[in-house]
Scaffold this motif. Sequence first.
Motif, PDB file in Angstrom:
ATOM      1  N   ILE A  75      -7.438   9.385  -0.480  1.00 55.71           N
ATOM      2  CA  ILE A  75      -8.478   8.800   0.381  1.00 55.71           C
ATOM      3  C   ILE A  75      -9.614   8.265  -0.477  1.00 55.71           C
ATOM      4  O   ILE A  75     -10.135   7.182  -0.233  1.00 55.71           O
ATOM      5  CB  ILE A  75      -9.049   9.869   1.339  1.00 55.71           C
ATOM      6  CG1 ILE A  75      -7.964  10.401   2.257  1.00 55.71           C
ATOM      7  CG2 ILE A  75     -10.174   9.256   2.163  1.00 55.71           C
ATOM      8  CD1 ILE A  75      -8.486  11.417   3.246  1.00 55.71           C
TER       9      ILE A  75
ATOM     10  N   GLU B 190      -5.753  13.177   1.050  1.00 56.78           N
ATOM     11  CA  GLU B 190      -5.945  13.584   2.432  1.00 56.78           C
ATOM     12  C   GLU B 190      -5.639  15.074   2.574  1.00 56.78           C
ATOM     13  O   GLU B 190      -4.666  15.576   2.008  1.00 56.78           O
ATOM     14  CB  GLU B 190      -5.023  12.769   3.335  1.00 56.78           C
ATOM     15  CG  GLU B 190      -5.303  13.000   4.800  1.00 56.78           C
ATOM     16  CD  GLU B 190      -4.690  11.900   5.661  1.00 56.78           C
ATOM     17  OE1 GLU B 190      -3.992  11.013   5.143  1.00 56.78           O
ATOM     18  OE2 GLU B 190      -4.933  11.951   6.883  1.00 56.78           O
TER      19      GLU B 190
ATOM     20  N   ASP C 158     -10.038   4.644   1.138  1.00 55.54           N
ATOM     21  CA  ASP C 158      -9.021   4.073   2.020  1.00 55.54           C
ATOM     22  C   ASP C 158      -8.791   2.598   1.724  1.00 55.54           C
ATOM     23  O   ASP C 158      -8.679   1.778   2.642  1.00 55.54           O
ATOM     24  CB  ASP C 158      -9.453   4.217   3.484  1.00 55.54           C
ATOM     25  CG  ASP C 158      -8.861   5.476   4.098  1.00 55.54           C
ATOM     26  OD1 ASP C 158      -7.883   6.005   3.525  1.00 55.54           O
ATOM     27  OD2 ASP C 158      -9.388   5.910   5.128  1.00 55.54           O
TER      28      ASP C 158
ATOM     29  N   PHE D 174     -19.837   1.514   7.530  1.00 50.86           N
ATOM     30  CA  PHE D 174     -18.669   2.186   6.942  1.00 50.86           C
ATOM     31  C   PHE D 174     -18.856   3.705   6.985  1.00 50.86           C
ATOM     32  O   PHE D 174     -17.929   4.445   7.315  1.00 50.86           O
ATOM     33  CB  PHE D 174     -18.480   1.709   5.489  1.00 50.86           C
ATOM     34  CG  PHE D 174     -17.201   2.201   4.866  1.00 50.86           C
ATOM     35  CD1 PHE D 174     -16.022   1.493   5.023  1.00 50.86           C
ATOM     36  CD2 PHE D 174     -17.173   3.382   4.134  1.00 50.86           C
ATOM     37  CE1 PHE D 174     -14.837   1.946   4.466  1.00 50.86           C
ATOM     38  CE2 PHE D 174     -15.990   3.848   3.575  1.00 50.86           C
ATOM     39  CZ  PHE D 174     -14.821   3.124   3.734  1.00 50.86           C
TER      40      PHE D 174
ATOM     41  N   ARG E  50     -18.287   5.053  10.438  1.00 50.12           N
ATOM     42  CA  ARG E  50     -16.890   5.006  10.870  1.00 50.12           C
ATOM     43  C   ARG E  50     -16.009   5.991  10.113  1.00 50.12           C
ATOM     44  O   ARG E  50     -14.997   6.445  10.647  1.00 50.12           O
ATOM     45  CB  ARG E  50     -16.324   3.591  10.663  1.00 50.12           C
ATOM     46  CG  ARG E  50     -16.910   2.544  11.565  1.00 50.12           C
ATOM     47  CD  ARG E  50     -16.350   2.660  12.966  1.00 50.12           C
ATOM     48  NE  ARG E  50     -17.400   2.342  13.923  1.00 50.12           N
ATOM     49  CZ  ARG E  50     -17.406   2.735  15.179  1.00 50.12           C
ATOM     50  NH1 ARG E  50     -16.410   3.459  15.653  1.00 50.12           N
ATOM     51  NH2 ARG E  50     -18.401   2.430  15.973  1.00 50.12           N
ATOM     52  N   ASN E  51     -16.352   6.282   8.833  1.00 48.31           N
ATOM     53  CA  ASN E  51     -15.376   6.973   7.984  1.00 48.31           C
ATOM     54  C   ASN E  51     -15.808   8.289   7.357  1.00 48.31           C
ATOM     55  O   ASN E  51     -14.951   9.061   6.948  1.00 48.31           O
ATOM     56  CB  ASN E  51     -14.944   6.032   6.844  1.00 48.31           C
ATOM     57  CG  ASN E  51     -14.306   4.769   7.374  1.00 48.31           C
ATOM     58  OD1 ASN E  51     -13.175   4.798   7.831  1.00 48.31           O
ATOM     59  ND2 ASN E  51     -15.041   3.680   7.350  1.00 48.31           N
TER      60      ASN E  51
ATOM     61  N   PRO F  35     -13.802  11.978  11.018  1.00 44.46           N
ATOM     62  CA  PRO F  35     -14.002  11.058   9.886  1.00 44.46           C
ATOM     63  C   PRO F  35     -12.847  11.205   8.906  1.00 44.46           C
ATOM     64  O   PRO F  35     -12.078  12.163   8.976  1.00 44.46           O
ATOM     65  CB  PRO F  35     -15.315  11.565   9.273  1.00 44.46           C
ATOM     66  CG  PRO F  35     -15.350  13.023   9.609  1.00 44.46           C
ATOM     67  CD  PRO F  35     -14.696  13.146  10.953  1.00 44.46           C
ATOM     68  N   ARG F  36     -12.738  10.263   7.984  1.00 46.40           N
ATOM     69  CA  ARG F  36     -11.667  10.337   6.978  1.00 46.40           C
ATOM     70  C   ARG F  36     -11.873  11.542   6.074  1.00 46.40           C
ATOM     71  O   ARG F  36     -10.922  12.154   5.632  1.00 46.40           O
ATOM     72  CB  ARG F  36     -11.633   9.045   6.146  1.00 46.40           C
ATOM     73  CG  ARG F  36     -11.254   7.826   6.952  1.00 46.40           C
ATOM     74  CD  ARG F  36      -9.824   7.921   7.465  1.00 46.40           C
ATOM     75  NE  ARG F  36      -8.840   7.754   6.398  1.00 46.40           N
ATOM     76  CZ  ARG F  36      -7.728   8.484   6.294  1.00 46.40           C
ATOM     77  NH1 ARG F  36      -7.472   9.426   7.182  1.00 46.40           N
ATOM     78  NH2 ARG F  36      -6.892   8.276   5.305  1.00 46.40           N
TER      79      ARG F  36
END
Lengths: 406, 235
Positions: free
Chosen positions: B3, B32, B67, B82, B85-86, B162-163
């Motif tokens: 990630i 991840e 990502d 960003f 979102r992540n 989130p990521r």
Amino acid sequence: MLFALSWKNIWRNPLRSAVVIASIALGLFCGIFATAFMNGMGRQTVDNAVTRELANIQLHEPSFVEEPLPSRVIPGADSIFAALRADTSVKAVAARTGVTAMAATAKTGAGVVVKGVDPVEERRISRLPDDIITGNWFEGNRRNAAVIGGKLAEKLAAKLKTRIVLTTQNREGELTGGAFAVVGIFETSNSTFDENTVFVKRSDLSRLIGAEGDAIHEIVLLLKRNESTDSMAAMVKNAYPGLSVRTWKEIQPEVGMMESLMRQMMYLFVLVILFALSFGIVNTMLMAVLERRREFGMLMAVGMSNRRIFSMVMIETVLLSIAGGVLGMALGEGAVAATAKTGINLSSLGKGLAAIGYSPLVYPYIDAGFFGGLCLLVIVSGIVASIYPAVKALGLNPADAVRSET
Amino acid sequence: MSIIELKDVTKTFNAATVPIHAVGGVDLTIDEGEFAAIVGPSGSGKTTLLNLIGGLDEPTSGSIIIDGTDITRLKPGERTRFRLRNIGFVFQSYNLIPVLTVYENAGFIMELRGDPAAERDRRVRRLLDEVGLGDRLESRPSRLSGGQQQRVAVARALAPRPRFILADEPTANLDSHSAENLLEIMARLNREENATFLFSTHDPRVVKKARRVITIEDGAVASDKRMPEERAVHG
Ligand SMILES: Nc1ncnc2c1ncn2[C@@H]1O[C@H](COP(=O)(O)OP(=O)(O)O)[C@@H](O)[C@H]1O
Ligand SMILES: [Mg+2]
């Protein structure tokens, strides 16, 4: 979401917010009440001028306006009078004889405007008969009676029953004169008017200037609503193109100008108040932002956009202003409503005010449009006041701010 | 699948006198589902490194790819978006919003993202249950202990899935019992939700819970060890 959060944020420091809200409210309250008071004074001036001296609209033979010679009567006055009286927007009509004259007593003399009136007709159009302080308004059928202003009486050293000789021109331009007995003395709030106006009966004055029947120089209209003055004047002008038709504003522009000047001054006054208040708002919001550095840092770090952070500060500021604004307007409206019926008595200052044309009883009033403008001003000052604190918030470095003490 | 990928990242602060090389030539990959600790003495560059990965600061050189997106090339506004979102953030001093309830705080980021209210409600209730605060939904943060506040912060960060989650010294303000408790909760969420955590610490008891320990010294990676699974789970 931003609205709810901003509203909650205001109450983080309730005392501080309450102080700001109270100061805005107080400022606006003062602004509104002062405006209402000045409005009341302005309206009174207009009202006095219209109901005592000028009425709404006056008709003359055009040359009479240039120079009021006795021969310059309104042609066909009777039919004009009748037609105007039939109009539904007209409250009352009066026809007058008007000359300029020298008024003299045994002691001294003065230049005056003599108005020959029909006492009954005149009562319908003018409140002046109510302003008589001694004597009466042509009671009984006495010939050559005169009602004069208090100031003039003083000047001529005249009392009730004093004989005054009025000297003027007759229709042929020859000198003529007659003795009149004072039957009433009036006092209005306009001292200039009181100093140079003499009322006599129309028939007496017409006889003096040698007219057959009544000489009509002036037809005056009192309307049911002052607001319809201009439209009615236009109609009358249309109907009688040969006559001079003037509204009270055209006859005494200073009366109307005074009112509109006052209005503008009050807007300026309120603007100054809001301007001063916005410094307080800026300061409060700046403190609020700096106190919450860590929170703004967090918001920026997690990804709240600059636009939203700016909006959040702005909404918070505007809500604060609106809270104060609404409170201030409610208080102002309340105070105006409480005093609008009874009026505010300024009789302790009354003498000085009368000299410049004011009545000692002022009825404050405010129109809805003013409140509309005020709402807009409050919101705009909130927005303007939020800019600096919001820019400060955006200037924070999120990485540092999340770790700060506050 | 990776990630986070750092390639030769350096960060130099131009302080008044001499430039400070806070981070120098770091290469690092986070996959991840990892539960990784960045460890090192004070001043070694942990915070600087996490700020760079979180897009709160820009490196002097090198690239940071999340990502597949090189976040060093994003414009400030894009980077803010960003992050929203992540990336999830947990801060040392919790940074909850005092005027909002526990429930509102936990749902704050989802609300900021504009996630559907029903989904947010479900997610927030479940996560607050997970972190043991299911009965404190209407409390204000000021009524909670530090450990409880930090658990709300973890729920808030995790709620929008989130990521990965970055946490710079999340236990530094906590007593050891609360710190351990928080780490257990984070580890459990890592397993159950496959949530990726990257956190910094200098507390050995916290380090023990990590499945990967990246040691930083003077702004460079000194060692990078993966721990056996059991230790992290039962430690
Ligand atoms: N904004 C900054 N300006 C100048 N120097 C900084 C700044 N931030 C950190 N540093 C320096 O960078 C080095 C690493 O700091 P930091 O990342 O905070 O370390 P840690 O989090 O491991 O304690 C330290 O020498 C610190 O003084
Ligand atoms: Mg640090």
